[in-house]
Each structure stands twice: as C-alpha cells, then as structure tokens.
Design a protein around this motif. Structure first.
Motif, mmCIF file in Angstrom:
data_model
loop_
_atom_site.group_PDB
_atom_site.id
_atom_site.type_symbol
_atom_site.label_atom_id
_atom_site.label_comp_id
_atom_site.label_asym_id
_atom_site.label_seq_id
_atom_site.Cartn_x
_atom_site.Cartn_y
_atom_site.Cartn_z
ATOM 1 N N GLU B 274 0.803 -1.271 -0.031
ATOM 2 C CA GLU B 274 -0.162 -0.020 -0.101
ATOM 3 C C GLU B 274 0.632 1.231 0.078
ATOM 4 O OE1 GLU B 274 -3.570 -2.123 2.592
ATOM 5 O OE2 GLU B 274 -2.519 -0.265 3.541
ATOM 6 N N GLU B 275 1.604 1.069 0.709
ATOM 7 C CA GLU B 275 2.754 2.255 1.063
ATOM 8 C C GLU B 275 3.502 2.556 -0.658
ATOM 9 O OE1 GLU B 275 2.798 3.875 3.915
ATOM 10 O OE2 GLU B 275 4.143 5.150 3.011
ATOM 11 N N LYS B 278 1.013 4.010 -2.786
ATOM 12 C CA LYS B 278 0.700 5.512 -2.537
ATOM 13 C C LYS B 278 2.111 6.344 -3.220
ATOM 14 C CE LYS B 278 0.387 6.382 1.939
ATOM 15 N NZ LYS B 278 -0.104 6.542 3.218
#
Lengths: 307, 309
Positions: B274-275, B278
């Motif tokens: 997810e990081e 992003k």
C-alpha cells in the motif's frame, strides 16, 4: 545461666549478625522487670535521658530492624522465582549504585538465566534493564554495565584460540596502561568482556596469567573477569568479607544474596571448596560462629543442600 | 485454498529435481504458498523420507537469484535473520543498514530467536561478531542495537519523552551525532517510548528528527542513524524506500529486493505494498514485473501475494 551470662547473650543478640531468637525469648521472657532495668543501666545500647529514664540508642534500634529482617528477606528471596529474584537484585543495586552487584548478577548467570531476569524486569518495572542502567549510570561504568546486562553470550564450547590469544594481549596492554586510560573505558576491552563467550574468556584469562602472574587486583575489570571466569573465587571473597567483624550493611547483605542465589547451583560446591582453600575453615563453621538464630539455621540448611 | 499433505508436497518437490534441469514452476507453486510453519514440516518430512536436506538439494539444483530467494524463503524466519545478519557482518558499507534493519524492525522476541539461531549455526553470538567486525561510531551504535531486549509494553512516560526529545535536539544541533545519549536513547528505549519522544521532538522543535539528521548527505553514519529511526518508528516506510531504490537502481539490487520480500512476506507485506503504491503510483507487482524476469520474477510475485487469500 548466670545473670552476667544472660547479659552477654542478650547483648550479642542485639549486636550480631541475625538475632538469636531463642536467647531473646528465654532471657527477656523470664526476666523480672528489675533485671531488665539493670540490663538497661549496664548496656551500651541505652543512654541515660535527662528526664531520668534509660533510652534506647536510636541507631541501635535501626540496626536491630536490619537484623530481624534478615531471616524474612532470606526466605522471601529464596521462595522467589530466580528471574524475579535477579531482576529485583539488579534494580536494588542500580538504585543504590552498587555496581558490583550488577556485575555479579550479569556475569555469573547463564545466558538463559540472565535473559529470564531481563524479561522479569520488563514485567516488574515497565522498562528494560538496559534502558534503566544506561540512563542512570553516568560515569565511566556506563559502557561496561550496559554491555554486561545486555549480553546474550554463545554458550557452546567452541573457542577460537588464535583470537583468544590476541585478545588477551589487548586486555593486558589496557591493564598496563591503566594510569593513563581507565581500562573499562577502552572500547576493545568492553567489546571483549561484554560479547565473548565464557569459554573464550576463560581461554583469554589463561593466556593473561601466562603473560603476567599478577592478574588479581581489586579493579572493576578484574572483578568482572573473575565473575566471568572463576565465579567461585569471587563468591568466596564476597562471603568472607560479609562475615568480617564490623562489615557495613551492604557488605553484610551479600551473605543472604550469595547463598540464596547460588544454593541450588553447581557453584555452591565449588564455592565451599574455594572458601575452605582460601580461609582454612569451612564456610559452615564460619557462619555458625558469626551468625545468629533462625537466619543462621536457614543459611546452613541452604548450604548443606546437595551434600 | 486446497489442503495439501506434507507428504505430497515432499513428493512433488522431489519430482521437481528429478531428471535433467529443474521444474522451477513446480517449486514456486509449492513453496511460495506455504507458511514458514508448513515449510518447517516439509523440510523435516523431506529429510526423513529421502535422507537429504531440502535446502542442500535446492542449492544444488537452482541458480543465483532464483536460488537465493527460494532458499531464503525456505529458511525458518529466525534462521533467515541469523544468516542475513552473519552475511552483513562479513561485508562492509551498505551491510550496516542490513544490521540496523534486522535489529530494529523485528520484535524483541523475534530478534531473540534470531540470536539463538545464530548461536546454533555459527557457534558465536551475533553481538560478538558485530562488535568484532565494526569499529568507531558504527560499533557504538550497532552493538547496542544487536544486544537490546526492548520493553514492548505500551507504557509511555511523557515527562521522559519531553526531556529526551530535548537531549536529542541539543546533541543534533551541536552535530554530536555519535553522542552517548543519542545512542542510549535509540538503542535502549522501547519503541512506544521512542515514538512519543520523536513526536514531541517534532512538536517542540518544528522538524522531523530525520530532517535534522540530513545535514550531510554523504555522511554514512548519519544515513545509518536515519535508517535506525525509520526502522524503529515507520518500518513500512523504510521497507518501501528500500524496495523503491532497489528496483530503480540501474539493473536491480536483487540482494535488497530478495531480502525485503522474503523477510516481510509473512509480516507486513500488505502494508508495504500500500505504501509503495501510494508513493510510486504503480503497484509493487507491476514494478517487479517490469524489472525482473523468469523464475526469479515469478517467485517474488508469488511471495508478495502470500498473505492475500
């Protein structure tokens, strides 16, 4: 017993190591109030007050408190889980700046025992022992103590002989240079002493003795090496000091601490032998001579375990 | 998800090695989808059934990058950390970061298990090797990081956080980056306490501590300090960056890529993905697909989806 004998027994009970409960009961229990008054007039533990009564000397009452508590402290410590025991001993030592005790516990326990104590420390005090030692020791001892309490040494027997030899030279050089630089502030000394395994350190100790006979001195480094390599020698010294006449409270406390923490270990047999070798009398005999009452009986019973 | 018997897995793996060449696809399809506990059982059963160590057979049959990712994955997490840490003590420079990564992103007990595995495999302690092979400021920082057994509770002392934030700011302003107290705070305090301290640092002094530690981009020690802070407080951001740099480097830093994927697949890979998305606007799968090939690529992709069921 003649009155003067009773006076003596009672005085000994009020001033020795541990209290002689039996004497206190049999003497004080039966004395007439005139006998007690005579005792107060004669005893150095009382002073004549201006308002015409014999008053307890305050420090003597404080002293008695310690002596009465010895048996209770020994029992409580003995019953404790070894991890809680070591965690509490180290905390108390840290609070009282008794760094020798921190070194003793960190170096004479096995890797797993020390780890257990560190876990217990988390539960008891909500901090790790290394953070407490690191933040509260602000002098030259910090690096050594933090390293010792954080150690998780390899416990196998494999030793790298060549490295042990070269590290012995490093330690020896640091000792020789001691008046210019404190050995325990030497990075290499701290590295070796806080990370190497005990068998490796014993090999180093052996090489050090070969280079120079005079390895025994009172320095912190020597004490640390002693705890790591020949704990029985260290413990025998500490016990003897605790039994000396006129020893202060911190020195006396060692008697309970050492016996309770080593009684069930392989150590105790070696400690007794070393003690006998160093002092010519058995540890039990010395304790029997110097210590009183229930406290004495408890200690003697603990020492005799495994015989 | 179909249930597989351990015996079947062993038989399939054995088949994958049989004859000429190796059926890498089969190896991936089995191992990438087993947890470390299941792999442990497979190794034991394999050894009992065929009298050989699965890892040795993998070593024999596979080549370079692919082998490394498979072998690392097949190791028990503690053994894996011990192996990677030992490798790091033998190399110089960038290996400092690996040591920081292992000692700071693991829980106290995971690090402890790694140290026990280290004793068993290398007949020495991790601490003595790190100490022996490092020097100067790096030793001052790395040895305590390797030795510490941090308090893991949530108890936080706000007064302490304030005073320690002040100390950190003072030393950093004086450029005394290797000061005893800086190292003491980072290497002994519990992670919750450090978080509180660094939050206070930002509130009180305006900057993130890592911003203040960026004064000299070439200073290796500062880089290691920044990595320490990041690993302790925002591991998923730390891992995203390592992956990003590994993938964008001309060619690819397979070492770092393999290390992060195999060590985090069972831990926080989902958050790291997810990081990554992003920060990079593409998914990690996409980036790996673009930059790697063959069986190595297939294995990595299978592992980063490991937790997704």
């Amino acid at each position: 017993m003649a009155l003067s004998d009773e006076f003596q027994a009672l005085t000994k009970s009020f001033s020795g190591f541990g209290v002689d409960e039996k004497s206190m009961i049999s003497v004080l229990g039966k004395w007439h109030k005139d006998d007690i008054k005579s005792y107060r007039k004669e005893s150095p533990h009382f002073v004549q007050d201006d308002r015409l009564f014999e008053k307890w000397v305050d420090p003597r009452v404080a002293f008695l408190e310690h002596e009465f508590l010895r048996f209770k402290n020994a029992v409580v410590l003995w019953t404790m889980h070894p991890w809680e025991r070591d965690a509490r001993l180290m905390k108390e030592a840290l609070d009282g700046q008794a760094y020798g005790v921190i070194i003793e516990v960190a170096c004479t326990r096995s890797s797993e025992e020390l780890l257990g104590a560190r876990r217990a420390y988390h539960s008891l005090f909500d901090h790790s022992i290394e953070e407490d030692v690191a933040s509260r020791v602000n002098d030259s001892h910090r690096k050594l103590l933090v390293g010792l309490v954080s150690s998780y040494r390899y416990e196998g027997t494999k030793v790298q002989e060549a490295i042990a030899k070269s590290e012995a030279k490093i330690l020896f050089a640091a000792k020789k240079n001691a008046d210019k630089k404190n050995p325990i502030e030497d990075e290499e000394v701290v590295r070796i002493v806080t990370t190497r395994s005990k068998p490796h350190l014993k090999a180093i100790f052996k090489h050090c003795k070969e280079i120079n006979e005079d390895v025994d001195d009172e320095s912190i480094l020597a004490k640390t090496m002693q705890c790591l390599c020949t704990p029985q020698t260290y413990f025998s010294k500490v016990l003897d000091a605790s039994l000396c006449h006129g020893a202060d409270e911190n020195t006396k406390k060692a008697l309970t601490r050492v016996i309770v923490t080593r009684a069930d270990e392989e150590d105790m047999k070696a400690i007794k032998e070393e003690y006998h070798k160093q002092h010519g009398v058995s540890l039990s005999k010395n304790i029997d001579d110097v210590v009183n009452g229930n406290f004495k009986d408890f200690l003697l019973t603990l020492i005799a375990r495994g015989d | 998800m179909a249930t597989h018997s351990v015996a079947e897995d062993c038989e399939q793996l054995r088949k994958a090695f049989a004859g000429w060449g190796t059926n890498e696809g089969l190896i991936i399809s089995i191992l990438a989808h087993r947890s470390s506990a299941q792999i442990k059982l497979i190794r034991e059963t394999y050894a009992q059934t065929y009298g050989e160590d699965l890892l040795k057979d993998l070593d024999k049959e596979l080549s370079s990058d692919f082998e490394r990712v498979v072998v690392l994955w097949a190791l028990d997490p503690a053994e894996r950390d011990a192996f990677l840490a030992n490798e790091a003590t033998k190399r110089w420079t960038s290996s400092n970061q690996v040591l920081v990564e292992i000692t700071c992103t693991r829980t106290s007990d995971q690090l402890l298990l790694a140290k026990q595995a280290y004793h068993a495999r290398f007949k020495r302690s991790l601490e003595e090797d790190v100490a022996y092979r490092s020097s100067g400021d790096f030793r001052k920082l790395l040895v305590p990081l390797a030795s510490t057994y941090r308090y893991e509770g949530d108890e936080v002392n706000m007064t302490l956080a304030k005073s320690e934030a002040k100390i950190l700011h003072e030393k950093i302003s004086e450029k005394a980056y290797n000061h005893e107290d800086v190292i003491r705070i980072l290497s002994t305090r519990g992670k919750a306490q450090i978080n509180a301290t660094l939050n206070h640092y930002k509130n009180e002094f305006g900057n993130d501590i890592n911003k203040d530690l960026k004064t000299d981009p070439k200073d290796e020690f500062l880089a290691v300090l920044r990595a320490t802070v990041k690993c302790l407080t925002r591991p998923e951001k730390y891992f995203e960056k390592v992956l990003r740099l590994a993938i964008n480097k001309r060619g690819t830093d397979e070492g770092a890529l393999t290390r992060v994927v195999t060590t985090r697949a069972e831990i926080d890979m989902k958050i790291i993905k997810e990081e990554y998305h992003k920060r990079n606007s593409v998914t990690l799968d996409h980036a790996i697909g673009k930059d790697t090939t063959g069986d190595y690529e297939k294995m990595l992709l299978a592992l980063i989806c490991h937790g997704d069921a």
